[in-house]
Design an enzyme around this catalytic site. Structure first.
Site, PDB file in Angstrom:
ATOM      1  N   SER A   1       0.835  -1.202   0.000  1.00 21.58           N
ATOM      2  CA  SER A   1       0.000   0.000   0.000  1.00 21.58           C
ATOM      3  C   SER A   1       0.869   1.252   0.000  1.00 21.58           C
ATOM      4  O   SER A   1       0.625   2.189  -0.758  1.00 21.58           O
ATOM      5  CB  SER A   1      -0.903   0.032   1.239  1.00 21.58           C
TER       6      SER A   1
ATOM      7  N   ARG B   1       0.573   7.884   5.779  1.00 14.51           N
ATOM      8  CA  ARG B   1      -0.357   7.133   6.621  1.00 14.51           C
ATOM      9  C   ARG B   1      -1.762   7.728   6.571  1.00 14.51           C
ATOM     10  O   ARG B   1      -2.756   6.994   6.686  1.00 14.51           O
ATOM     11  CB  ARG B   1       0.173   7.061   8.065  1.00 14.51           C
TER      12      ARG B   1
ATOM     13  N   HIS C   1      -3.126   6.380   3.388  1.00  9.13           N
ATOM     14  CA  HIS C   1      -3.394   4.958   3.624  1.00  9.13           C
ATOM     15  C   HIS C   1      -4.737   4.763   4.329  1.00  9.13           C
ATOM     16  O   HIS C   1      -5.494   3.846   4.020  1.00  9.13           O
ATOM     17  CB  HIS C   1      -2.248   4.382   4.470  1.00  9.13           C
TER      18      HIS C   1
END
Lengths: 217, 217
Positions: free
Chosen positions: B21, B44, B47
Protein backbone atom coordinates in the site's frame (compact mmCIF):
# COMPACT_ATOMS: atom_id res chain seq x y z
CA UNK A 1 -8.23 33.92 34.99
CA UNK A 2 -8.65 30.25 34.29
CA UNK A 3 -9.94 28.17 31.44
CA UNK A 4 -13.48 28.25 32.76
CA UNK A 5 -13.81 32.02 33.13
CA UNK A 6 -15.63 32.60 29.91
CA UNK A 7 -19.03 30.93 29.75
CA UNK A 8 -20.04 31.77 26.22
CA UNK A 9 -23.47 30.39 25.46
CA UNK A 10 -23.98 29.08 21.93
CA UNK A 11 -25.59 31.28 19.34
CA UNK A 12 -25.89 28.36 16.91
CA UNK A 13 -27.17 25.03 18.22
CA UNK A 14 -25.64 21.71 17.09
CA UNK A 15 -28.98 20.64 15.55
CA UNK A 16 -28.99 23.81 13.42
CA UNK A 17 -25.43 23.05 12.25
CA UNK A 18 -26.51 19.58 11.20
CA UNK A 19 -29.56 20.90 9.38
CA UNK A 20 -27.42 23.49 7.58
CA UNK A 21 -24.87 20.80 6.63
CA UNK A 22 -27.57 18.54 5.23
CA UNK A 23 -29.03 21.36 3.19
CA UNK A 24 -25.57 22.19 1.73
CA UNK A 25 -25.10 18.50 0.89
CA UNK A 26 -28.45 18.25 -0.90
CA UNK A 27 -27.76 21.43 -2.89
CA UNK A 28 -24.22 20.54 -3.92
CA UNK A 29 -24.93 16.89 -4.70
CA UNK A 30 -27.58 17.82 -7.26
CA UNK A 31 -28.87 14.99 -9.45
CA UNK A 32 -28.09 11.51 -8.10
CA UNK A 33 -29.15 7.92 -8.70
CA UNK A 34 -30.39 7.16 -5.16
CA UNK A 35 -33.97 6.43 -4.06
CA UNK A 36 -35.73 8.50 -1.40
CA UNK A 37 -35.24 5.58 0.98
CA UNK A 38 -31.46 5.46 0.32
CA UNK A 39 -30.83 9.19 0.27
CA UNK A 40 -30.66 9.81 4.06
CA UNK A 41 -27.82 7.27 4.23
CA UNK A 42 -25.93 8.87 1.35
CA UNK A 43 -26.40 12.25 2.99
CA UNK A 44 -25.01 11.07 6.32
CA UNK A 45 -22.01 9.41 4.65
CA UNK A 46 -21.19 12.68 2.87
CA UNK A 47 -21.73 14.56 6.14
CA UNK A 48 -19.16 12.31 7.84
CA UNK A 49 -16.56 12.52 5.07
CA UNK A 50 -17.19 15.83 3.31
CA UNK A 51 -16.58 13.73 0.21
CA UNK A 52 -19.17 13.81 -2.57
CA UNK A 53 -17.19 11.35 -4.67
CA UNK A 54 -17.39 8.84 -1.83
CA UNK A 55 -21.13 9.51 -1.43
CA UNK A 56 -21.72 8.95 -5.13
CA UNK A 57 -19.75 5.68 -5.01
CA UNK A 58 -22.28 4.06 -2.66
CA UNK A 59 -24.23 1.08 -3.97
CA UNK A 60 -27.33 -0.36 -2.28
CA UNK A 61 -28.84 -3.79 -2.68
CA UNK A 62 -32.55 -3.10 -3.40
CA UNK A 63 -33.59 -4.63 -0.05
CA UNK A 64 -30.81 -3.06 2.03
CA UNK A 65 -32.56 -0.15 3.72
CA UNK A 66 -35.73 -2.07 4.61
CA UNK A 67 -33.67 -5.02 5.87
CA UNK A 68 -31.45 -2.76 7.99
CA UNK A 69 -34.37 -0.97 9.59
CA UNK A 70 -36.15 -4.25 10.26
CA UNK A 71 -33.04 -5.81 11.84
CA UNK A 72 -32.51 -2.82 14.13
CA UNK A 73 -36.15 -2.85 15.20
CA UNK A 74 -35.88 -6.59 15.90
CA UNK A 75 -32.89 -5.93 18.16
CA UNK A 76 -30.45 -7.88 16.00
CA UNK A 77 -26.79 -7.68 16.98
CA UNK A 78 -24.55 -5.25 15.15
CA UNK A 79 -21.02 -6.57 14.57
CA UNK A 80 -18.25 -4.03 13.95
CA UNK A 81 -14.96 -5.11 12.39
CA UNK A 82 -12.88 -2.71 14.50
CA UNK A 83 -13.15 -0.71 17.71
CA UNK A 84 -13.45 2.62 15.85
CA UNK A 85 -16.65 1.45 14.17
CA UNK A 86 -18.00 0.14 17.48
CA UNK A 87 -17.19 3.48 19.15
CA UNK A 88 -18.91 5.57 16.53
CA UNK A 89 -22.23 3.76 16.35
CA UNK A 90 -24.92 5.48 18.41
CA UNK A 91 -25.80 2.98 21.14
CA UNK A 92 -29.00 4.37 22.73
CA UNK A 93 -30.98 4.11 19.48
CA UNK A 94 -29.85 0.49 19.08
CA UNK A 95 -30.43 -0.44 22.71
CA UNK A 96 -33.99 0.85 22.56
CA UNK A 97 -34.86 -2.24 20.51
CA UNK A 98 -32.69 -4.62 22.53
CA UNK A 99 -29.70 -4.55 20.19
CA UNK A 100 -26.03 -4.05 21.00
CA UNK A 101 -22.80 -3.40 19.10
CA UNK A 102 -20.14 -6.11 19.28
CA UNK A 103 -16.50 -6.20 18.25
CA UNK A 104 -14.33 -9.29 18.56
CA UNK A 105 -11.05 -8.34 16.90
CA UNK A 106 -9.27 -7.60 20.19
CA UNK A 107 -10.50 -10.71 22.00
CA UNK A 108 -7.76 -12.87 23.44
CA UNK A 109 -9.11 -16.12 21.94
CA UNK A 110 -9.26 -14.50 18.51
CA UNK A 111 -5.64 -13.29 18.79
CA UNK A 112 -4.39 -16.66 20.05
CA UNK A 113 -6.17 -18.62 17.35
CA UNK A 114 -5.08 -16.21 14.58
CA UNK A 115 -1.47 -16.72 15.59
CA UNK A 116 -1.85 -20.50 15.77
CA UNK A 117 -3.48 -20.66 12.34
CA UNK A 118 -1.29 -18.03 10.68
CA UNK A 119 -4.30 -16.01 9.67
CA UNK A 120 -5.70 -12.58 10.58
CA UNK A 121 -7.60 -11.57 13.68
CA UNK A 122 -10.09 -9.96 11.30
CA UNK A 123 -10.95 -13.33 9.74
CA UNK A 124 -11.29 -15.11 13.08
CA UNK A 125 -13.37 -12.33 14.58
CA UNK A 126 -15.85 -12.73 11.71
CA UNK A 127 -16.05 -16.48 12.38
CA UNK A 128 -16.64 -15.82 16.08
CA UNK A 129 -19.33 -13.24 15.31
CA UNK A 130 -21.12 -15.66 12.95
CA UNK A 131 -21.14 -18.34 15.62
CA UNK A 132 -22.49 -15.94 18.24
CA UNK A 133 -25.11 -13.97 16.35
CA UNK A 134 -27.69 -15.14 13.84
CA UNK A 135 -29.01 -12.52 11.44
CA UNK A 136 -26.65 -9.79 12.56
CA UNK A 137 -25.86 -6.51 10.84
CA UNK A 138 -22.17 -6.50 9.93
CA UNK A 139 -20.45 -3.11 9.77
CA UNK A 140 -17.06 -3.53 8.12
CA UNK A 141 -15.11 -0.32 7.62
CA UNK A 142 -11.53 -1.48 7.55
CA UNK A 143 -10.57 -5.05 6.96
CA UNK A 144 -11.03 -6.46 3.43
CA UNK A 145 -10.14 -9.90 4.83
CA UNK A 146 -13.09 -9.66 7.23
CA UNK A 147 -15.45 -8.87 4.37
CA UNK A 148 -14.02 -11.63 2.16
CA UNK A 149 -14.35 -14.18 4.97
CA UNK A 150 -17.96 -13.13 5.58
CA UNK A 151 -18.70 -13.52 1.86
CA UNK A 152 -17.13 -16.99 1.90
CA UNK A 153 -19.24 -18.09 4.88
CA UNK A 154 -22.39 -16.78 3.19
CA UNK A 155 -21.60 -18.55 -0.08
CA UNK A 156 -21.07 -21.79 1.80
CA UNK A 157 -24.44 -21.34 3.49
CA UNK A 158 -22.88 -21.12 6.96
CA UNK A 159 -24.26 -17.71 7.90
CA UNK A 160 -26.91 -15.28 6.74
CA UNK A 161 -26.60 -11.72 8.05
CA UNK A 162 -29.57 -9.34 7.95
CA UNK A 163 -27.44 -6.68 6.31
CA UNK A 164 -23.79 -6.15 5.40
CA UNK A 165 -22.44 -2.62 5.51
CA UNK A 166 -19.20 -3.43 3.72
CA UNK A 167 -17.04 -0.37 3.10
CA UNK A 168 -13.38 -1.27 3.76
CA UNK A 169 -10.85 1.37 2.72
CA UNK A 170 -7.43 0.87 1.20
CA UNK A 171 -5.11 0.10 -1.66
CA UNK A 172 -4.86 -3.68 -1.47
CA UNK A 173 -8.01 -5.86 -1.70
CA UNK A 174 -10.50 -3.25 -0.46
CA UNK A 175 -12.05 -2.46 -3.86
CA UNK A 176 -11.85 -6.12 -4.87
CA UNK A 177 -13.62 -7.30 -1.68
CA UNK A 178 -16.46 -4.86 -2.38
CA UNK A 179 -16.82 -6.10 -5.96
CA UNK A 180 -17.26 -9.60 -4.51
CA UNK A 181 -19.94 -8.31 -2.16
CA UNK A 182 -21.77 -6.73 -5.11
CA UNK A 183 -22.14 -10.18 -6.65
CA UNK A 184 -24.21 -11.50 -3.71
CA UNK A 185 -27.98 -11.37 -3.60
CA UNK A 186 -28.18 -10.41 0.05
CA UNK A 187 -28.93 -7.02 1.58
CA UNK A 188 -25.76 -4.90 1.43
CA UNK A 189 -24.63 -1.30 1.47
CA UNK A 190 -21.22 -0.88 -0.10
CA UNK A 191 -19.28 1.44 -2.39
CA UNK A 192 -17.05 1.09 -5.42
CA UNK A 193 -13.34 1.85 -5.25
CA UNK A 194 -10.63 2.30 -2.66
CA UNK A 195 -12.38 4.79 -0.40
CA UNK A 196 -14.50 3.85 2.59
CA UNK A 197 -13.57 3.52 6.24
CA UNK A 198 -14.91 3.52 9.79
CA UNK A 199 -16.82 6.82 9.54
CA UNK A 200 -18.64 5.55 6.44
CA UNK A 201 -19.71 2.34 8.16
CA UNK A 202 -20.72 4.32 11.25
CA UNK A 203 -22.67 6.91 9.24
CA UNK A 204 -24.63 4.20 7.41
CA UNK A 205 -25.59 2.37 10.60
CA UNK A 206 -26.49 5.58 12.43
CA UNK A 207 -28.62 6.72 9.48
CA UNK A 208 -30.43 3.38 9.58
CA UNK A 209 -31.12 3.60 13.31
CA UNK A 210 -32.51 7.12 12.82
CA UNK A 211 -34.81 5.75 10.11
CA UNK A 212 -35.81 2.89 12.43
CA UNK A 213 -36.70 5.47 15.08
CA UNK A 214 -38.65 7.59 12.63
CA UNK A 215 -40.74 4.55 11.61
CA UNK A 216 -41.59 3.97 15.25
CA UNK A 217 -43.20 7.38 15.64
CA UNK B 1 -19.42 -28.27 8.42
CA UNK B 2 -19.18 -25.19 10.59
CA UNK B 3 -17.64 -21.77 10.24
CA UNK B 4 -14.30 -22.97 11.59
CA UNK B 5 -13.84 -25.91 9.26
CA UNK B 6 -11.57 -24.17 6.83
CA UNK B 7 -8.25 -23.09 8.34
CA UNK B 8 -6.76 -21.26 5.41
CA UNK B 9 -3.33 -19.92 6.32
CA UNK B 10 -2.43 -16.56 4.83
CA UNK B 11 -0.39 -16.39 1.67
CA UNK B 12 0.06 -12.62 2.05
CA UNK B 13 0.97 -11.25 5.48
CA UNK B 14 -0.58 -8.02 6.81
CA UNK B 15 2.88 -6.36 6.90
CA UNK B 16 3.33 -7.12 3.20
CA UNK B 17 -0.07 -5.57 2.44
CA UNK B 18 0.94 -2.40 4.30
CA UNK B 19 4.28 -2.25 2.48
CA UNK B 20 2.55 -2.70 -0.88
CA UNK B 21 0.00 0.00 0.00
CA UNK B 22 2.73 2.46 0.97
CA UNK B 23 4.60 1.79 -2.26
CA UNK B 24 1.41 2.41 -4.32
CA UNK B 25 0.86 5.65 -2.39
CA UNK B 26 4.40 6.90 -3.01
CA UNK B 27 4.15 6.08 -6.73
CA UNK B 28 0.75 7.62 -7.30
CA UNK B 29 1.35 10.71 -5.19
CA UNK B 30 4.36 11.70 -7.28
CA UNK B 31 5.77 15.18 -6.66
CA UNK B 32 4.63 16.74 -3.39
CA UNK B 33 5.56 19.65 -1.13
CA UNK B 34 6.30 17.66 2.02
CA UNK B 35 9.64 17.21 3.79
CA UNK B 36 11.13 13.77 4.45
CA UNK B 37 10.18 14.22 8.08
CA UNK B 38 6.53 14.98 7.22
CA UNK B 39 6.11 12.39 4.48
CA UNK B 40 5.46 9.31 6.68
CA UNK B 41 2.50 11.15 8.21
CA UNK B 42 1.10 12.13 4.81
CA UNK B 43 1.54 8.55 3.64
CA UNK B 44 -0.36 7.13 6.62
CA UNK B 45 -3.19 9.64 6.22
CA UNK B 46 -3.59 8.62 2.57
CA UNK B 47 -3.39 4.96 3.62
CA UNK B 48 -6.28 5.52 6.06
CA UNK B 49 -8.46 7.46 3.64
CA UNK B 50 -7.42 6.30 0.14
CA UNK B 51 -7.73 9.99 -0.64
CA UNK B 52 -4.80 11.74 -2.29
CA UNK B 53 -6.61 15.07 -2.31
CA UNK B 54 -6.93 14.84 1.46
CA UNK B 55 -3.25 13.90 1.78
CA UNK B 56 -2.20 16.86 -0.34
CA UNK B 57 -4.34 19.19 1.77
CA UNK B 58 -2.24 18.56 4.89
CA UNK B 59 -0.29 21.49 6.33
CA UNK B 60 2.47 21.16 8.92
CA UNK B 61 3.82 23.81 11.25
CA UNK B 62 7.62 23.60 10.76
CA UNK B 63 8.13 22.30 14.33
CA UNK B 64 5.19 19.88 14.29
CA UNK B 65 6.85 16.53 13.68
CA UNK B 66 9.76 17.09 16.07
CA UNK B 67 7.41 18.44 18.74
CA UNK B 68 5.04 15.47 18.35
CA UNK B 69 7.82 12.89 18.60
CA UNK B 70 9.30 14.67 21.62
CA UNK B 71 5.94 14.85 23.39
CA UNK B 72 5.26 11.15 22.84
CA UNK B 73 8.74 10.23 24.09
CA UNK B 74 8.16 12.40 27.18
CA UNK B 75 4.94 10.51 27.89
CA UNK B 76 2.72 13.54 27.42
CA UNK B 77 -1.03 12.91 27.48
CA UNK B 78 -2.88 12.58 24.20
CA UNK B 79 -6.35 14.12 24.25
CA UNK B 80 -8.88 12.92 21.67
CA UNK B 81 -11.99 14.96 20.91
CA UNK B 82 -14.20 11.89 20.42
CA UNK B 83 -14.25 8.20 21.28
CA UNK B 84 -13.53 7.12 17.71
CA UNK B 85 -10.20 8.95 17.76
CA UNK B 86 -9.37 7.49 21.17
CA UNK B 87 -10.22 3.99 19.90
CA UNK B 88 -8.05 4.24 16.82
CA UNK B 89 -4.83 5.47 18.42
CA UNK B 90 -2.35 2.65 19.01
CA UNK B 91 -1.98 2.47 22.81
CA UNK B 92 1.05 0.19 23.37
CA UNK B 93 3.45 2.54 21.55
CA UNK B 94 2.17 5.46 23.64
CA UNK B 95 2.20 3.56 26.90
CA UNK B 96 5.84 2.53 26.38
CA UNK B 97 6.78 6.13 27.22
CA UNK B 98 4.23 6.53 30.01
CA UNK B 99 1.60 8.29 27.93
CA UNK B 100 -2.12 7.57 27.66
CA UNK B 101 -5.02 8.61 25.45
CA UNK B 102 -7.82 10.55 27.10
CA UNK B 103 -11.29 11.54 25.97
CA UNK B 104 -13.65 13.65 28.07
CA UNK B 105 -16.63 14.32 25.80
CA UNK B 106 -18.78 11.59 27.35
CA UNK B 107 -17.96 12.47 30.96
CA UNK B 108 -21.00 13.15 33.13
CA UNK B 109 -19.63 16.44 34.53
CA UNK B 110 -18.95 17.66 31.01
CA UNK B 111 -22.50 16.81 29.89
CA UNK B 112 -24.07 18.40 32.96
CA UNK B 113 -22.06 21.60 32.66
CA UNK B 114 -22.65 21.86 28.90
CA UNK B 115 -26.38 21.73 29.49
CA UNK B 116 -26.24 24.27 32.30
CA UNK B 117 -24.17 26.70 30.24
CA UNK B 118 -26.00 26.11 26.92
CA UNK B 119 -22.75 25.23 25.21
CA UNK B 120 -21.32 22.07 23.63
CA UNK B 121 -19.78 19.07 25.35
CA UNK B 122 -16.92 19.44 22.87
CA UNK B 123 -16.05 22.88 24.27
CA UNK B 124 -16.25 21.80 27.89
CA UNK B 125 -14.24 18.65 27.26
CA UNK B 126 -11.42 20.80 25.86
CA UNK B 127 -11.51 22.99 28.98
CA UNK B 128 -11.40 19.92 31.20
CA UNK B 129 -8.48 18.46 29.22
CA UNK B 130 -6.53 21.74 29.48
CA UNK B 131 -7.02 21.77 33.24
CA UNK B 132 -5.90 18.17 33.60
CA UNK B 133 -2.94 17.93 31.20
CA UNK B 134 -0.12 20.40 30.61
CA UNK B 135 1.66 20.14 27.26
CA UNK B 136 -0.69 17.52 25.83
CA UNK B 137 -1.07 16.43 22.22
CA UNK B 138 -4.59 17.26 21.09
CA UNK B 139 -6.08 15.06 18.38
CA UNK B 140 -9.25 16.70 17.07
CA UNK B 141 -10.93 14.87 14.21
CA UNK B 142 -14.53 15.96 14.49
CA UNK B 143 -15.61 18.96 16.46
CA UNK B 144 -14.76 22.39 15.04
CA UNK B 145 -16.01 23.92 18.31
CA UNK B 146 -13.39 21.91 20.21
CA UNK B 147 -10.64 23.21 17.97
CA UNK B 148 -11.90 26.79 18.16
CA UNK B 149 -12.09 26.62 21.96
CA UNK B 150 -8.54 25.27 22.14
CA UNK B 151 -7.33 28.10 19.88
CA UNK B 152 -9.09 30.63 22.13
CA UNK B 153 -7.46 29.21 25.27
CA UNK B 154 -4.04 29.28 23.60
CA UNK B 155 -4.49 32.87 22.44
CA UNK B 156 -5.44 33.90 25.96
CA UNK B 157 -2.30 32.22 27.29
CA UNK B 158 -4.29 29.72 29.34
CA UNK B 159 -2.87 26.57 27.80
CA UNK B 160 0.03 25.49 25.63
CA UNK B 161 -0.26 22.05 24.01
CA UNK B 162 2.83 20.26 22.68
CA UNK B 163 1.08 19.64 19.38
CA UNK B 164 -2.36 20.08 17.88
CA UNK B 165 -3.52 17.59 15.31
CA UNK B 166 -6.53 19.59 14.19
CA UNK B 167 -8.44 17.97 11.34
CA UNK B 168 -12.19 18.35 11.93
CA UNK B 169 -14.40 17.33 9.01
CA UNK B 170 -17.60 18.96 7.86
CA UNK B 171 -19.59 21.62 6.07
CA UNK B 172 -20.07 24.18 8.83
CA UNK B 173 -17.04 25.73 10.61
CA UNK B 174 -14.59 22.87 9.98
CA UNK B 175 -12.58 24.59 7.25
CA UNK B 176 -12.82 27.92 9.10
CA UNK B 177 -11.56 26.43 12.37
CA UNK B 178 -8.51 25.02 10.56
CA UNK B 179 -7.76 28.40 8.96
CA UNK B 180 -7.71 29.86 12.49
CA UNK B 181 -5.29 27.14 13.59
CA UNK B 182 -3.01 27.98 10.65
CA UNK B 183 -2.62 31.51 12.06
CA UNK B 184 -1.06 30.26 15.30
CA UNK B 185 2.68 29.89 15.80
CA UNK B 186 2.43 26.64 17.72
CA UNK B 187 3.17 23.10 16.50
CA UNK B 188 0.18 21.88 14.48
CA UNK B 189 -0.76 19.35 11.84
CA UNK B 190 -3.90 20.33 9.99
CA UNK B 191 -5.40 20.41 6.51
CA UNK B 192 -7.21 22.90 4.34
CA UNK B 193 -10.86 22.43 3.42
CA UNK B 194 -13.87 20.47 4.57
CA UNK B 195 -12.31 17.03 4.64
CA UNK B 196 -10.64 15.47 7.67
CA UNK B 197 -12.09 13.20 10.36
CA UNK B 198 -11.23 10.64 13.00
CA UNK B 199 -9.12 8.35 10.77
CA UNK B 200 -6.98 11.33 9.73
CA UNK B 201 -6.32 12.36 13.33
CA UNK B 202 -5.62 8.73 14.25
CA UNK B 203 -3.28 8.19 11.27
CA UNK B 204 -1.25 11.28 12.15
CA UNK B 205 -0.83 10.30 15.80
CA UNK B 206 0.00 6.69 14.94
CA UNK B 207 2.57 7.80 12.37
CA UNK B 208 4.17 10.04 15.04
CA UNK B 209 4.37 7.22 17.57
CA UNK B 210 6.00 4.98 14.96
CA UNK B 211 8.55 7.75 14.32
CA UNK B 212 9.09 8.09 18.08
CA UNK B 213 9.74 4.36 18.25
CA UNK B 214 12.13 4.44 15.30
CA UNK B 215 14.16 7.20 17.00
CA UNK B 216 14.47 5.03 20.08
CA UNK B 217 16.17 2.22 18.18
Amino acid sequence: MNVRDEFKPLTVQPQEIEAKSFSIITDELGAHPFTDEQFPIVQRVIHASADFELGRSLVFHPDAVKAGIKAIREGRAIVADVQMVQSGISKPRIARYGGDVHVYISDQDVATEAKALNTTRAILSVRKACEMHAGAIFAIGNAPTALLELIRLIKEGLTKPSLIVGVPVGFVSAAESKEELLKLDIPYITNRGRKGGSPVAVAAVNALSLLADAQGR
